[in-house]
Design a protein around this motif. Sequence first.
Motif: not given
Length: 166
Positions: A12-26, A47-52
């Motif tokens: 599972e993604a960890r927030w905020p640590e993985d925010r940039a990685l998740v954005e890049r994969l998205f 702009s809102r990650l993790p948001g929903r």
Amino acid sequence: MREVPQRLAVGEARWPEDRALVERLFRDYVAWSGDASSRETLEREASRLPGRYARPHGCVLIAHAGPDPVGVAAYRRRRTGVCELTRLFVRPAFRGLHIAEELVAGLIETAAEAGYRAMVLEVGETMTIARDLYARSGFVPDRRGAPSQPGLVVLRRELARTRAPA
């Protein structure tokens, strides 16, 4: 047939640590899909990650082969008791290794544990490989759901209930 990498890890993604990685994969997913409406949606989401996708109503899973992030998948709450699987993406060099299956299985398990009773998704009518994957994972056409745009099919999978609905 190629094998799943021995060092495959899905977590599972960890927030905020993985925010940039998740954005890049998205962003990789949207670039691969070529869907203009996905680009617009991504800009709002990024702009809102993790948001929903934040707990308790959502979840993002990241697949790593060794140290390399190779795939992503997420779900978010659609309505009471029902979540939507979205953003399933495996980098092209790692396709055919059952990584997508691992991501989908992880999301199904996580969503059931969160109390969702069903998972839905939309997939292109012509995306036969993806539709086969979803069928193997227990998804069936959902005649009750109207697709958000022409050329898409709504699929649904009932989930084993492990606690009260999310």
